[in-house]
Design a protein around this motif. Structure first.
Motif, mmCIF file in Angstrom:
data_model
loop_
_atom_site.group_PDB
_atom_site.id
_atom_site.type_symbol
_atom_site.label_atom_id
_atom_site.label_comp_id
_atom_site.label_asym_id
_atom_site.label_seq_id
_atom_site.Cartn_x
_atom_site.Cartn_y
_atom_site.Cartn_z
ATOM 1 N N THR A 114 66.458 -37.803 43.118
ATOM 2 C CA THR A 114 66.872 -36.530 42.575
ATOM 3 C C THR A 114 66.915 -35.728 43.146
ATOM 4 O O THR A 114 67.892 -34.843 43.340
ATOM 5 C CB THR A 114 65.872 -36.361 41.574
ATOM 6 O OG1 THR A 114 65.246 -36.665 40.606
ATOM 7 C CG2 THR A 114 65.580 -34.914 41.367
ATOM 8 N N SER A 133 63.083 -38.232 36.778
ATOM 9 C CA SER A 133 63.868 -37.620 37.791
ATOM 10 C C SER A 133 62.544 -38.241 39.047
ATOM 11 O O SER A 133 61.472 -37.667 38.938
ATOM 12 C CB SER A 133 63.154 -36.280 37.935
ATOM 13 O OG SER A 133 65.181 -35.830 37.198
ATOM 14 N N VAL A 141 60.071 -31.836 45.845
ATOM 15 C CA VAL A 141 59.725 -31.673 44.432
ATOM 16 C C VAL A 141 59.611 -30.412 43.906
ATOM 17 O O VAL A 141 60.203 -30.100 42.970
ATOM 18 C CB VAL A 141 58.944 -32.767 44.658
ATOM 19 C CG1 VAL A 141 57.635 -32.324 43.371
ATOM 20 C CG2 VAL A 141 59.420 -34.360 44.611
ATOM 21 N N ARG A 145 61.359 -28.951 40.937
ATOM 22 C CA ARG A 145 60.476 -27.553 39.954
ATOM 23 C C ARG A 145 60.200 -26.709 39.731
ATOM 24 O O ARG A 145 60.834 -25.273 38.703
ATOM 25 C CB ARG A 145 58.635 -28.054 40.666
ATOM 26 C CG ARG A 145 57.718 -29.341 40.015
ATOM 27 C CD ARG A 145 56.992 -29.296 40.518
ATOM 28 N NE ARG A 145 56.073 -30.982 40.212
ATOM 29 C CZ ARG A 145 56.089 -31.816 38.825
ATOM 30 N NH1 ARG A 145 56.571 -31.504 38.002
ATOM 31 N NH2 ARG A 145 55.565 -32.659 39.673
ATOM 32 N N CYS A 159 63.002 -32.726 31.421
ATOM 33 C CA CYS A 159 62.848 -33.224 32.650
ATOM 34 C C CYS A 159 62.058 -33.733 32.571
ATOM 35 O O CYS A 159 60.563 -33.477 32.846
ATOM 36 C CB CYS A 159 63.013 -32.639 33.658
ATOM 37 S SG CYS A 159 63.280 -33.079 35.279
ATOM 38 N N VAL A 161 59.793 -35.259 35.603
ATOM 39 C CA VAL A 161 59.327 -35.101 37.335
ATOM 40 C C VAL A 161 58.207 -36.229 38.068
ATOM 41 O O VAL A 161 57.638 -36.170 37.348
ATOM 42 C CB VAL A 161 59.227 -34.000 37.689
ATOM 43 C CG1 VAL A 161 59.486 -34.208 39.752
ATOM 44 C CG2 VAL A 161 60.291 -33.079 37.359
ATOM 45 N N GLU A 163 56.679 -37.992 40.997
ATOM 46 C CA GLU A 163 56.926 -37.912 42.218
ATOM 47 C C GLU A 163 56.243 -39.629 43.245
ATOM 48 O O GLU A 163 55.680 -39.531 42.507
ATOM 49 C CB GLU A 163 56.089 -36.895 42.531
ATOM 50 C CG GLU A 163 55.625 -36.514 44.975
ATOM 51 C CD GLU A 163 55.433 -35.027 44.250
ATOM 52 O OE1 GLU A 163 55.467 -35.299 46.276
ATOM 53 O OE2 GLU A 163 54.856 -33.882 43.955
#
Length: 282
Positions: A114, A133, A141, A145, A159, A161, A163
């Motif tokens: 991403t 993502s 990251v 955000r 979304c 996320v 990490e």
């Protein structure tokens, strides 16, 4: 320019003449910054090809304040990043605009590399129901955000996320057989994401957008070999599928005679009537 930051190209104003001027006038860079009307003046540095996290490489020459900027994108998208810690590629501007026009409304999409949201944000703006993502650079990251927050709560809500390494089992569990398409936006190749990408597509099939660097004279052959490699992965992990190259998009030149490509591979279970190999667009 990146927002209100003026960036000199790599190697610009570094010859002996400028070195002599700078040594005799410590204010020269700040006067240039003020003349340009920039908050910061920086110079781009070389990003190492072995930089796995695709970090930023900018030397700040003058000005004050943080390196955070806001950069406009397609569909009123606004990217935000710290230019000293994250990469932003102007060469991908046309590709971002193409992604903006994909018909993704209502789709679930896995974005495996991403970054700050290069593809995630335009796909959300185009109406994707959900984008998963994945990114392992903590600085990117943070920027992703921040970009989602900048775009508003509806973007944030759609979304997920994730990490860390996109090859880990948690990514597979979050995306398995849920996705209409998968974006594998890493060069020089994105082979590391193939296994989870294959598992992510819905049972009805979908599209893998595979980014790859290839010699200009071998684009079609390499695309075909990628489709064959993906078919073998489907056979090993799921069932017989047909993978056909629908389109080869030339994103940009990466190096002399080497192109950054996006290879769109349609993947369909072999039992589906439409699962017939097709030739890529010219």
């Amino acid at each position: 320019w990146r927002g209100d930051v003026a960036l000199l190209p790599r190697g610009a104003l570094t010859d002996d003449c400028w070195a002599s001027l700078a040594s005799g006038d410590s204010d020269i860079w700040d006067r240039l910054r003020r003349t340009l009307g920039a908050r910061l003046l920086g110079r781009q540095q070389e990003i190492g090809v072995d930089d796995a996290v695709r970090g930023g490489a900018v030397a700040i020459l003058a000005g004050s304040g943080s390196g955070w900027v806001v950069v406009p994108g397609p569909r009123d998208v606004r990217y935000t990043l710290d230019i000293t810690r994250c990469m932003f590629s102007e060469g991908n501007a046309a590709e971002k605009a193409r992604v903006r026009d994909w018909k993704v409304e209502g789709e679930t999409i896995l974005d495996m590399y991403t970054g700050i949201g290069f593809w995630t944000l335009p796909m959300l703006a185009a109406g994707a129901a959900k984008v998963i993502s994945c990114e392992w650079n903590p600085d990117a990251v943070e920027a992703l955000r921040a970009g989602l927050k900048l775009m508003g709560p509806t973007f944030e809500a759609r979304c997920e996320v994730m990490e860390g390494d996109n090859r880990r089992p948690e990514v597979r569990r979050a995306s398995e057989r849920r996705c209409h398409r998968v974006v594998l936006g890493l060069i020089p190749h994105s082979r590391g994401g193939f296994e989870n990408a294959v598992e992510a597509l819905r049972d009805e099939g979908g599209t893998l957008h595979v980014h790859w660097n290839a010699p200009a004279s071998e684009e079609t052959q390499i695309a075909a070999s990628i489709a064959q490699e993906l078919e073998a992965l489907f056979l090993r992990s799921r069932s017989p599928w047909v993978c056909s190259v629908e389109h080869i998009q030339r994103v940009k030149w990466f190096a002399p005679r080497i192109r950054h490509l996006r290879i769109d591979v349609k993947c369909t279970p072999a039992s589906t009537p439409s699962a017939e190999p097709s030739k890529p667009d010219p």
